[in-house]
Design a protein around this motif. Sequence first.
Motif, mmCIF file in Angstrom:
data_model
loop_
_atom_site.group_PDB
_atom_site.id
_atom_site.type_symbol
_atom_site.label_atom_id
_atom_site.label_comp_id
_atom_site.label_asym_id
_atom_site.label_seq_id
_atom_site.Cartn_x
_atom_site.Cartn_y
_atom_site.Cartn_z
ATOM 1 N N ALA A 73 1.341 -6.541 -6.266
ATOM 2 C CA ALA A 73 0.664 -5.354 -6.774
ATOM 3 C C ALA A 73 0.901 -4.160 -5.844
ATOM 4 O O ALA A 73 1.353 -4.329 -4.705
ATOM 5 C CB ALA A 73 -0.830 -5.614 -6.903
ATOM 6 N N MET A 74 0.580 -2.967 -6.333
ATOM 7 C CA MET A 74 0.656 -1.766 -5.508
ATOM 8 C C MET A 74 -0.726 -1.126 -5.457
ATOM 9 O O MET A 74 -1.313 -0.811 -6.493
ATOM 10 C CB MET A 74 1.667 -0.772 -6.073
ATOM 11 N N HIS A 75 -1.237 -0.939 -4.252
ATOM 12 C CA HIS A 75 -2.493 -0.222 -4.062
ATOM 13 C C HIS A 75 -2.146 1.237 -3.766
ATOM 14 O O HIS A 75 -1.505 1.534 -2.751
ATOM 15 C CB HIS A 75 -3.294 -0.805 -2.897
ATOM 16 N N LEU A 76 -2.567 2.136 -4.630
ATOM 17 C CA LEU A 76 -2.263 3.559 -4.491
ATOM 18 C C LEU A 76 -3.533 4.336 -4.199
ATOM 19 O O LEU A 76 -4.548 4.157 -4.883
ATOM 20 C CB LEU A 76 -1.623 4.090 -5.780
ATOM 21 N N MET A 77 -3.468 5.202 -3.186
ATOM 22 C CA MET A 77 -4.596 6.082 -2.892
ATOM 23 C C MET A 77 -4.067 7.473 -2.572
ATOM 24 O O MET A 77 -3.091 7.624 -1.834
ATOM 25 C CB MET A 77 -5.432 5.552 -1.719
ATOM 26 N N ILE A 78 -4.719 8.487 -3.132
ATOM 27 C CA ILE A 78 -4.367 9.877 -2.860
ATOM 28 C C ILE A 78 -5.468 10.465 -2.000
ATOM 29 O O ILE A 78 -6.658 10.385 -2.351
ATOM 30 C CB ILE A 78 -4.201 10.675 -4.168
ATOM 31 N N VAL A 79 -5.090 11.036 -0.864
ATOM 32 C CA VAL A 79 -6.060 11.565 0.101
ATOM 33 C C VAL A 79 -5.765 13.031 0.403
ATOM 34 O O VAL A 79 -4.748 13.577 -0.028
ATOM 35 C CB VAL A 79 -6.053 10.737 1.403
ATOM 36 N N GLU A 80 -6.658 13.639 1.174
ATOM 37 C CA GLU A 80 -6.569 15.080 1.425
ATOM 38 C C GLU A 80 -5.546 15.461 2.487
ATOM 39 O O GLU A 80 -4.894 16.491 2.386
ATOM 40 C CB GLU A 80 -7.948 15.614 1.846
ATOM 41 N N ASP A 81 -5.434 14.646 3.549
ATOM 42 C CA ASP A 81 -4.564 15.032 4.656
ATOM 43 C C ASP A 81 -4.047 13.795 5.388
ATOM 44 O O ASP A 81 -4.416 12.657 5.069
ATOM 45 C CB ASP A 81 -5.305 15.963 5.628
ATOM 46 N N VAL B 13 -3.146 -5.434 2.341
ATOM 47 C CA VAL B 13 -1.757 -5.331 1.897
ATOM 48 C C VAL B 13 -0.841 -6.058 2.877
ATOM 49 O O VAL B 13 -1.203 -6.305 4.031
ATOM 50 C CB VAL B 13 -1.312 -3.850 1.773
ATOM 51 N N ASP B 14 0.363 -6.370 2.390
ATOM 52 C CA ASP B 14 1.377 -7.011 3.239
ATOM 53 C C ASP B 14 2.342 -5.998 3.836
ATOM 54 O O ASP B 14 3.148 -6.348 4.711
ATOM 55 C CB ASP B 14 2.181 -8.024 2.421
ATOM 56 N N GLY B 15 2.302 -4.770 3.349
ATOM 57 C CA GLY B 15 3.214 -3.754 3.844
ATOM 58 C C GLY B 15 2.818 -2.383 3.323
ATOM 59 O O GLY B 15 2.027 -2.261 2.386
ATOM 60 N N GLY C 111 0.804 -1.213 0.000
ATOM 61 C CA GLY C 111 0.000 0.000 0.000
ATOM 62 C C GLY C 111 0.839 1.266 0.000
ATOM 63 O O GLY C 111 1.846 1.349 0.698
ATOM 64 N N LEU C 112 0.424 2.243 -0.796
ATOM 65 C CA LEU C 112 1.050 3.567 -0.824
ATOM 66 C C LEU C 112 -0.064 4.598 -0.790
ATOM 67 O O LEU C 112 -0.893 4.667 -1.706
ATOM 68 C CB LEU C 112 1.898 3.740 -2.084
#
Length: 343
Positions: free
Chosen positions: A98-106, A123-125, A65-66
């Motif tokens: 795989a890479m799970h990407l999420m863009i958030v506000e804060d 996710v594993d990390g 996760g990122l």
Amino acid sequence: MARPTIADIAERVGVSKGAVSFALNGRPGVAEATRARILQVAKEMNWRPHSAARALGGARADAVGLVIARPASTLGVEPFFAQLLSGLQAGLSRQSVAMHLMIVEDVEAETEVYRDWASAHRVDGFIIVDLKVRDPRIEVLEELGVPSVVLGGPGRHGSLSSVWADDREAMLSVADYLAALGHRRLAHVAGLPEFHHTQRRMRALRDSSRRLGLAETVSTTTDFSDAEGAAATRALLSRARRPTAIVYDSDVMALAGLGVAGEMGVRVPDELSIVAFDDSVLTRIAHPAITALSRDTFAYGRRLAEVMLALIEEPERRRDVKTATPRLVVRESTAPPGAWQGD
């Protein structure tokens, strides 16, 4: 369409749910022909393991996760992040992760995603970017106990592993170069003040001022956007005694600064030298081409992936990886200051 279950597979193949579970989890007790039939039917039905069940079974999610707390509009124009993410995904893909990407506000929203994904075993990390001076995310991730790697350092990341480059050393090399050219009034258009690397760069410039006997150094913080980079440049060039050289914390802001200099009739490099902290195609195709601190950002992302995967394999072994310091690539945007600008 309802998500297919183990019971659905068992009904189609004509076996028990236990046999299907054994086959899908690679456990003994099922004839090879039956196992092959079960796996084939599962594939045809597009069956996927449920995350909660997978967590209870201790299976891996095969994903990292990122979560990034920055405006999506700003990230969209930054070559650094594009190259970093490309290298990161390339490194993970080698192990079919795989890479799970999420863009958030804060940051508050970011930490909530960490908690949600950890509890659901999504996710594993985790990979953490934009390390802050007092970073509340570190304690949260330590509490969750999920393998995590911080992009940034040195220090300020508690017991978490890290991958970092020496921003201080890089800024010192820029100051030394500009001072050797004869510049005595340097400005720094920096990023967000809460970022650890921003503070390290600002302190390095202040230290250089004393060490090199510079007449003036000033740092002004921004949100990394071209708009704030342009505004900061306009303010600096409107001073009675304007700087003879400006260092920008990103290639995008350096390009914006170059545009403002042209708008105000300030010739680069004759009347103003410009240096970018990030190198990219933007700095290379600009006119004049911009002197920049260069590194292989794709390889940087790939190294980050390698450390993340190694940590997932051995979570008890903390890693602190220093990568190569960005090197200065001199181009046409820097030159000795004009005689009229002498102190």
